[in-house]
Design a protein around this motif. Structure first.
Motif, PDB file in Angstrom:
ATOM      1  N   ARG A   1     -32.569  72.838  73.150  1.00  0.00           N
ATOM      2  CA  ARG A   1     -32.371  71.909  74.273  1.00  0.00           C
ATOM      3  C   ARG A   1     -30.892  71.551  74.414  1.00  0.00           C
ATOM      4  O   ARG A   1     -30.373  71.406  75.523  1.00  0.00           O
ATOM      5  N   ALA A   2     -30.200  71.400  73.278  1.00  0.00           N
ATOM      6  CA  ALA A   2     -28.795  70.970  73.312  1.00  0.00           C
ATOM      7  C   ALA A   2     -27.879  72.032  73.897  1.00  0.00           C
ATOM      8  O   ALA A   2     -26.787  71.704  74.378  1.00  0.00           O
ATOM      9  N   PHE A   3     -28.283  73.287  73.861  1.00  0.00           N
ATOM     10  CA  PHE A   3     -27.447  74.353  74.402  1.00  0.00           C
ATOM     11  C   PHE A   3     -28.045  74.966  75.663  1.00  0.00           C
ATOM     12  O   PHE A   3     -27.648  76.046  76.080  1.00  0.00           O
ATOM     13  N   GLY A   4     -28.995  74.271  76.256  1.00  0.00           N
ATOM     14  CA  GLY A   4     -29.620  74.755  77.484  1.00  0.00           C
ATOM     15  C   GLY A   4     -29.408  73.796  78.633  1.00  0.00           C
ATOM     16  O   GLY A   4     -28.567  72.886  78.558  1.00  0.00           O
ATOM     17  N   PRO A   5     -30.151  73.954  79.696  1.00  0.00           N
ATOM     18  CA  PRO A   5     -30.005  73.105  80.873  1.00  0.00           C
ATOM     19  C   PRO A   5     -30.264  71.628  80.599  1.00  0.00           C
ATOM     20  O   PRO A   5     -29.808  70.763  81.351  1.00  0.00           O
ATOM     21  N   GLN A   6     -31.003  71.315  79.539  1.00  0.00           N
ATOM     22  CA  GLN A   6     -31.309  69.929  79.211  1.00  0.00           C
ATOM     23  C   GLN A   6     -30.298  69.319  78.244  1.00  0.00           C
ATOM     24  O   GLN A   6     -30.568  68.300  77.610  1.00  0.00           O
ATOM     25  N   ARG A   7     -29.128  69.937  78.127  1.00  0.00           N
ATOM     26  CA  ARG A   7     -28.172  69.517  77.101  1.00  0.00           C
ATOM     27  C   ARG A   7     -27.800  68.042  77.195  1.00  0.00           C
ATOM     28  O   ARG A   7     -27.729  67.342  76.173  1.00  0.00           O
ATOM     29  N   ASP A   8     -27.556  67.535  78.405  1.00  0.00           N
ATOM     30  CA  ASP A   8     -27.137  66.139  78.538  1.00  0.00           C
ATOM     31  C   ASP A   8     -28.242  65.181  78.114  1.00  0.00           C
ATOM     32  O   ASP A   8     -27.996  64.195  77.407  1.00  0.00           O
ATOM     33  N   ASP A   9     -29.466  65.473  78.538  1.00  0.00           N
ATOM     34  CA  ASP A   9     -30.589  64.623  78.142  1.00  0.00           C
ATOM     35  C   ASP A   9     -30.805  64.673  76.640  1.00  0.00           C
ATOM     36  O   ASP A   9     -31.062  63.641  75.994  1.00  0.00           O
ATOM     37  N   GLN A  10     -30.695  65.869  76.054  1.00  0.00           N
ATOM     38  CA  GLN A  10     -30.925  66.003  74.624  1.00  0.00           C
ATOM     39  C   GLN A  10     -29.897  65.221  73.816  1.00  0.00           C
ATOM     40  O   GLN A  10     -30.237  64.506  72.866  1.00  0.00           O
ATOM     41  N   ARG A  11     -28.634  65.328  74.180  1.00  0.00           N
ATOM     42  CA  ARG A  11     -27.594  64.634  73.425  1.00  0.00           C
ATOM     43  C   ARG A  11     -27.710  63.120  73.582  1.00  0.00           C
ATOM     44  O   ARG A  11     -27.488  62.364  72.641  1.00  0.00           O
ATOM     45  N   ARG A  12     -28.066  62.675  74.790  1.00  0.00           N
ATOM     46  CA  ARG A  12     -28.265  61.230  74.994  1.00  0.00           C
ATOM     47  C   ARG A  12     -29.442  60.738  74.163  1.00  0.00           C
ATOM     48  O   ARG A  12     -29.350  59.697  73.506  1.00  0.00           O
ATOM     49  N   GLU A  13     -30.536  61.472  74.188  1.00  0.00           N
ATOM     50  CA  GLU A  13     -31.719  61.062  73.438  1.00  0.00           C
ATOM     51  C   GLU A  13     -31.450  61.039  71.937  1.00  0.00           C
ATOM     52  O   GLU A  13     -31.914  60.143  71.213  1.00  0.00           O
ATOM     53  N   LEU A  14     -30.704  62.020  71.449  1.00  0.00           N
ATOM     54  CA  LEU A  14     -30.358  62.046  70.031  1.00  0.00           C
ATOM     55  C   LEU A  14     -29.501  60.843  69.655  1.00  0.00           C
ATOM     56  O   LEU A  14     -29.695  60.228  68.601  1.00  0.00           O
ATOM     57  N   SER A  15     -28.544  60.519  70.498  1.00  0.00           N
ATOM     58  CA  SER A  15     -27.674  59.378  70.218  1.00  0.00           C
ATOM     59  C   SER A  15     -28.474  58.080  70.210  1.00  0.00           C
ATOM     60  O   SER A  15     -28.283  57.217  69.344  1.00  0.00           O
TER      61      SER A  15
ATOM     62  N   MET B   1     -31.250  53.775  66.887  1.00  0.00           N
ATOM     63  CA  MET B   1     -32.449  53.051  66.495  1.00  0.00           C
ATOM     64  C   MET B   1     -32.715  53.109  64.996  1.00  0.00           C
ATOM     65  O   MET B   1     -33.212  52.140  64.413  1.00  0.00           O
ATOM     66  N   ILE B   2     -32.408  54.233  64.352  1.00  0.00           N
ATOM     67  CA  ILE B   2     -32.845  54.400  62.970  1.00  0.00           C
ATOM     68  C   ILE B   2     -31.748  54.252  61.913  1.00  0.00           C
ATOM     69  O   ILE B   2     -32.017  53.763  60.808  1.00  0.00           O
ATOM     70  N   GLU B   3     -30.513  54.640  62.217  1.00  0.00           N
ATOM     71  CA  GLU B   3     -29.511  54.678  61.153  1.00  0.00           C
ATOM     72  C   GLU B   3     -28.999  53.310  60.713  1.00  0.00           C
ATOM     73  O   GLU B   3     -28.791  53.093  59.514  1.00  0.00           O
ATOM     74  N   PRO B   4     -28.770  52.350  61.611  1.00  0.00           N
ATOM     75  CA  PRO B   4     -28.366  51.026  61.117  1.00  0.00           C
ATOM     76  C   PRO B   4     -29.433  50.395  60.219  1.00  0.00           C
ATOM     77  O   PRO B   4     -29.112  49.794  59.182  1.00  0.00           O
ATOM     78  N   LEU B   5     -30.709  50.540  60.598  1.00  0.00           N
ATOM     79  CA  LEU B   5     -31.790  50.025  59.762  1.00  0.00           C
ATOM     80  C   LEU B   5     -31.820  50.755  58.426  1.00  0.00           C
ATOM     81  O   LEU B   5     -32.007  50.138  57.367  1.00  0.00           O
ATOM     82  N   ALA B   6     -31.642  52.067  58.450  1.00  0.00           N
ATOM     83  CA  ALA B   6     -31.644  52.840  57.209  1.00  0.00           C
ATOM     84  C   ALA B   6     -30.520  52.379  56.287  1.00  0.00           C
ATOM     85  O   ALA B   6     -30.705  52.287  55.061  1.00  0.00           O
ATOM     86  N   ALA B   7     -29.357  52.072  56.845  1.00  0.00           N
ATOM     87  CA  ALA B   7     -28.237  51.599  56.033  1.00  0.00           C
ATOM     88  C   ALA B   7     -28.574  50.258  55.385  1.00  0.00           C
ATOM     89  O   ALA B   7     -28.269  50.018  54.210  1.00  0.00           O
ATOM     90  N   ARG B   8     -29.222  49.371  56.152  1.00  0.00           N
ATOM     91  CA  ARG B   8     -29.617  48.069  55.591  1.00  0.00           C
ATOM     92  C   ARG B   8     -30.620  48.259  54.447  1.00  0.00           C
ATOM     93  O   ARG B   8     -30.488  47.644  53.385  1.00  0.00           O
ATOM     94  N   LEU B   9     -31.618  49.108  54.656  1.00  0.00           N
ATOM     95  CA  LEU B   9     -32.635  49.344  53.636  1.00  0.00           C
ATOM     96  C   LEU B   9     -32.047  50.020  52.399  1.00  0.00           C
ATOM     97  O   LEU B   9     -32.457  49.740  51.271  1.00  0.00           O
ATOM     98  N   ALA B  10     -31.099  50.926  52.626  1.00  0.00           N
ATOM     99  CA  ALA B  10     -30.517  51.673  51.507  1.00  0.00           C
ATOM    100  C   ALA B  10     -29.786  50.755  50.541  1.00  0.00           C
ATOM    101  O   ALA B  10     -29.685  51.053  49.344  1.00  0.00           O
TER     102      ALA B  10
END
Length: 295
Positions: free
Chosen positions: A145-159, A164-173
């Motif tokens: 998806r990141a290297f196809g026509p949906q690249r912009d949507d994929q990168r936004r969704e990943l970001s 959503m998950i990494e700040p919480l993971a840092a707190r838990l860690a």
């Protein structure tokens, strides 16, 4: 430089040159057919000419065998929309167009079926499934998806997912830190520092991906741990300055170091704040991932 840093930098350069690093295995370890050559890019109607180029590049960089190359090609064609939903896939036709054996086609379609891209049913055959059935968290589908026509949507969704998950993971860690993991995270920061000084963006990116993967694994939440591969894929296919991890800078290095210090001190709030700073978008792309409100 530590032994770990030297080893990782050497492995990164080997991977960039197309050579498999120590212990690296094909993601799809099927046996090669005798005398098998490269997969030939398809000439199917409506296929994007760049698609074959991207597929060959990705397949070569991962050292995949013949099955993996066909999975790569067909997967990209499905995700790009060149093979639309409910499109029948005839094994004999695929074998002729790609000049591969029936066994290669059959095993490749099984891999795609496991990813939710196709379905095989008696008296119906193999057909492309709608997007709603795809495993969108599969690292291969993320890449396609990141290297196809949906690249912009994929990168936004990943970001957004990382937000959503990494700040919480840092707190838990911070509450589950183990000495050996703390040292490993510190080693990754050391490697990133050496790579930054040498202008080695490949090694920097590899250490960065390992850092974030470790952080999710040590958070003490098994469901978060299963998302570590997704974060690694996000770092590899970001393709633009969406977060502070997207390019080697002194600021990025400093944020990673602050996360390590906060984890060592058992400071969950500090680790979370440092991660949010690391993931802060650059001004020129602020519209892509809006920064969360501070409470």
């Amino acid at each position: 430089m530590s032994t770990l840093a030297h080893t990782m930098m050497t492995a990164a350069r080997s991977a960039d040159s197309g050579l498999a690093g120590p212990g690296e295995l094909d993601r799809y370890p099927y046996a090669e057919a005798p005398g098998a050559g490269r997969v030939v890019a398809p000439a199917w109607e409506g296929a994007d000419q760049d698609l074959g180029r991207v597929g060959r590049r990705a397949a070569g960089s991962r050292g995949r065998g013949l099955h993996g190359q066909l999975v790569q090609q067909l997967g990209q064609m499905i995700v790009s929309g060149d093979l639309g939903a409910d499109r029948p896939l005839v094994p004999e036709e695929i074998g002729q167009r790609f000049e591969v054996s029936r066994t290669v086609v059959r095993e490749s379609l099984r891999v795609l079926e496991a990813k939710g891209l196709v379905s095989a049913r008696p008296n119906v055959g193999t057909r492309v499934r709608p997007v709603s059935d795809w495993n969108l968290l599969d690292p291969d589908i993320i890449e396609w998806r990141a290297f196809g026509p949906q690249r912009d949507d994929q990168r936004r969704e990943l970001s957004e997912l990382r937000w959503m998950i990494e700040p919480l993971a840092a707190r838990l860690a911070a509450g589950h830190g183990r000495e050996e993991v703390q040292q490993r995270l510190a080693d990754m920061v050391e490697i990133m520092g050496h790579a930054l000084g040498q202008g080695d963006s490949i090694t920097f990116s590899r250490a960065d991906a390992e850092f974030h993967s470790l952080l999710l694994q040590v958070a003490g939440n098994r469901m978060l741990e299963h998302l570590s591969g997704i974060v690694s894929a996000a770092l590899q296919v970001s393709g633009g300055p969406v977060t502070g991890c997207d390019r080697p800078t002194e600021a990025s290095l400093a944020h990673h170091s602050r996360i390590v210090d906060a984890l060592a001190a058992g400071d969950g709030a500090g680790a979370e704040a440092a991660m949010r700073q690391l993931l802060t978008v650059h001004p020129e792309v602020e519209r892509v991932v809006p920064a969360p409100r501070e409470h």
